[in-house]
Design an enzyme around this catalytic site. Structure first.
Site, PDB file in Angstrom:
ATOM      1  CB  SER A  97      -4.739  -5.952   3.587  1.00 12.30           C
ATOM      2  OG  SER A  97      -5.777  -5.592   4.479  1.00 12.30           O
TER       3      SER A  97
ATOM      4  CE1 TYR B 103      -4.378  -1.039   1.742  1.00 12.65           C
ATOM      5  CE2 TYR B 103      -6.142  -2.284   2.779  1.00 12.65           C
ATOM      6  CZ  TYR B 103      -4.808  -1.922   2.716  1.00 12.65           C
ATOM      7  OH  TYR B 103      -3.916  -2.425   3.631  1.00 12.65           O
TER       8      TYR B 103
HETATM    9  P1  NAP Z   1       1.819   3.567   7.352  1.00 15.64           P
HETATM   10  O1  NAP Z   1       1.997   3.609   8.828  1.00 15.64           O
HETATM   11  O2  NAP Z   1       0.838   4.493   6.716  1.00 15.64           O
HETATM   12  O3  NAP Z   1       3.255   3.755   6.665  1.00 15.64           O
HETATM   13  C1  NAP Z   1       3.330   3.729   5.274  1.00 15.64           C
HETATM   14  C2  NAP Z   1       4.760   3.743   4.826  1.00 15.64           C
HETATM   15  O4  NAP Z   1       4.762   3.655   3.392  1.00 15.64           O
HETATM   16  C3  NAP Z   1       5.488   5.033   5.173  1.00 15.64           C
HETATM   17  O5  NAP Z   1       6.854   4.727   5.345  1.00 15.64           O
HETATM   18  C4  NAP Z   1       5.273   5.876   3.920  1.00 15.64           C
HETATM   19  O6  NAP Z   1       6.272   6.873   3.707  1.00 15.64           O
HETATM   20  C5  NAP Z   1       5.375   4.819   2.852  1.00 15.64           C
HETATM   21  N1  NAP Z   1       4.695   5.170   1.611  1.00 15.64           N
HETATM   22  C6  NAP Z   1       3.414   5.577   1.438  1.00 15.64           C
HETATM   23  N2  NAP Z   1       3.175   5.814   0.134  1.00 15.64           N
HETATM   24  C7  NAP Z   1       4.344   5.556  -0.524  1.00 15.64           C
HETATM   25  C8  NAP Z   1       4.756   5.647  -1.858  1.00 15.64           C
HETATM   26  N3  NAP Z   1       3.919   6.048  -2.840  1.00 15.64           N
HETATM   27  N4  NAP Z   1       6.042   5.351  -2.155  1.00 15.64           N
HETATM   28  C9  NAP Z   1       6.902   4.949  -1.193  1.00 15.64           C
HETATM   29  N5  NAP Z   1       6.570   4.836   0.090  1.00 15.64           N
HETATM   30  C10 NAP Z   1       5.306   5.149   0.424  1.00 15.64           C
HETATM   31  O7  NAP Z   1       1.398   2.089   6.858  1.00 15.64           O
HETATM   32  P2  NAP Z   1       1.374   0.681   7.640  1.00 15.64           P
HETATM   33  O8  NAP Z   1       0.104   0.599   8.385  1.00 15.64           O
HETATM   34  O9  NAP Z   1       2.651   0.449   8.314  1.00 15.64           O
HETATM   35  O10 NAP Z   1       1.198  -0.313   6.382  1.00 15.64           O
HETATM   36  C11 NAP Z   1       2.300  -0.949   5.757  1.00 15.64           C
HETATM   37  C12 NAP Z   1       1.747  -1.979   4.800  1.00 15.64           C
HETATM   38  O11 NAP Z   1       0.914  -2.895   5.516  1.00 15.64           O
HETATM   39  C13 NAP Z   1       0.876  -1.398   3.693  1.00 15.64           C
HETATM   40  O12 NAP Z   1       1.099  -2.084   2.486  1.00 15.64           O
HETATM   41  C14 NAP Z   1      -0.533  -1.655   4.195  1.00 15.64           C
HETATM   42  O13 NAP Z   1      -1.469  -1.745   3.146  1.00 15.64           O
HETATM   43  C15 NAP Z   1      -0.354  -2.979   4.900  1.00 15.64           C
HETATM   44  N6  NAP Z   1      -1.395  -3.235   5.898  1.00 15.64           N
HETATM   45  C16 NAP Z   1      -1.545  -2.437   6.986  1.00 15.64           C
HETATM   46  C17 NAP Z   1      -2.566  -2.711   7.898  1.00 15.64           C
HETATM   47  C18 NAP Z   1      -2.820  -1.869   9.126  1.00 15.64           C
HETATM   48  O14 NAP Z   1      -3.850  -2.065   9.795  1.00 15.64           O
HETATM   49  N7  NAP Z   1      -1.936  -0.951   9.473  1.00 15.64           N
HETATM   50  C19 NAP Z   1      -3.428  -3.793   7.674  1.00 15.64           C
HETATM   51  C20 NAP Z   1      -3.232  -4.579   6.549  1.00 15.64           C
HETATM   52  C21 NAP Z   1      -2.209  -4.299   5.670  1.00 15.64           C
HETATM   53  P3  NAP Z   1       6.161   8.365   4.345  1.00 15.64           P
HETATM   54  O15 NAP Z   1       6.544   8.200   5.802  1.00 15.64           O
HETATM   55  O16 NAP Z   1       7.118   9.195   3.591  1.00 15.64           O
HETATM   56  O17 NAP Z   1       4.733   8.778   4.180  1.00 15.64           O
END
Ligand code: NAP
Length: 250
Positions: A145, A159
């Protein structure tokens, strides 16, 4: 008939993981996607891939639990085909707060999900992919991130620190397995429109912060997924140990 290669996408039920699963399925991978608790969302992604003629299955597995990770990889082993890509995507944020107020329980959950989960999934993948262990090689893409370099003060320094660990992990692991047929890279997204902001108590964060991005907009899950797919593909065959920013210049 030869079997398609398998791509395991942790947290593939929503957001960036779901978009990545769909793109990799379009590129011919058989998808195993994991989720924590939202089975319905996971099944929607599986159905969407299958409607397009792809192969996918969803598996519940909390990446903060070693035993659940071992079960997840056990199920991958039962699939026909070879694991050739791991996307270490599952990750969490928490409610905005300052370090002065962070509980041990919060820190433990953050680090075990975002860091230890990625280490353990990579360990299991390497033991299956490494040429020296009889594997056929493969690629690993970790989700970092922009927070890793911005620090996220008074929001979630925990985080941010977990994602800085992912950057170092990516570098070190890439060097460990570079001559074993495995490439390891990371994608570092900026402000991306997914549910993660609502999970952290800030549902409007992507919209609110759009004007602070040099490109004056937030990104989409698909834009991050395309960068992940590039790092998985042979198009990046001489790239390892790198962190690719997908931040609109932030
Ligand atoms: P999201 O929409 O919140 O989706 C999270 C996903 O991870 C869901 O499929 C969730 O499953 C799963 N998950 C959460 N906790 C888990 C656990 N303990 N074990 C297994 N699966 C788990 O997240 P996102 O925004 O797509 O982010 C994906 C990645 O990108 C993350 O690593 C995040 O830190 C990184 N990221 C995101 C952003 C952003 O702005 N969105 C920016 C920088 C980095 P459920 O559906 O069952 O809850």
């Amino acid at each position: 008939m030869s079997q398609p290669p398998i791509a395991l996408v942790t947290g593939g039920s929503r957001g960036i993981g779901a978009a990545t699963a769909k793109i990799l399925a379009d590129q011919g991978y058989k998808i195993v996607l994991s989720f924590a608790s939202n089975q319905q969302a996971a099944e929607v992604v599986v159905a969407s891939i299958m409607e397009q003629g792809g192969q996918a299955r969803a598996v519940q597995a909390d990446v903060s639990s070693e035993s659940e990770i071992l079960s997840l990889f056990g199920l991958v082993d039962q699939e026909t085909g070879t694991l050739s890509a791991l996307i270490n995507n599952a990750g969490i944020v928490d409610q905005p707060t300052s370090v002065a107020d962070m509980s041990y329980e919060r820190l433990e959950r953050m680090m075990s999900t975002n860091i230890i989960g990625s280490f353990l999934c990579a360990r299991e993948a390497i033991n299956r992919m490494a040429v020296s262990k009889g594997g056929e090689g493969g690629t690993i893409v970790n989700l970092s991130s922009a927070a890793a370099r911005l620090g996220s003060p008074h929001q979630y320094v925990d985080y941010a620190a977990s994602k800085a660990a992912i950057d170092t992990f990516t570098k070190g692991l890439a060097l460990e397995v570079a001559d074993d047929g495995i490439r390891v890279n990371a994608v570092s997204p900026g402000i991306i429109e997914t549910d993660i902001h609502a999970s952290g108590g800030l549902p409007d964060r992507a919209r609110d912060m759009a004007s602070s991005v040099p490109m004056k907009r937030s990104g989409t899950a698909e834009e991050v997924a395309r960068a992940i797919a590039f790092l998985v593909s042979a198009e990046s065959s001489y790239t390892t140990g790198t962190v690719l920013d997908v931040t609109g210049g932030r």
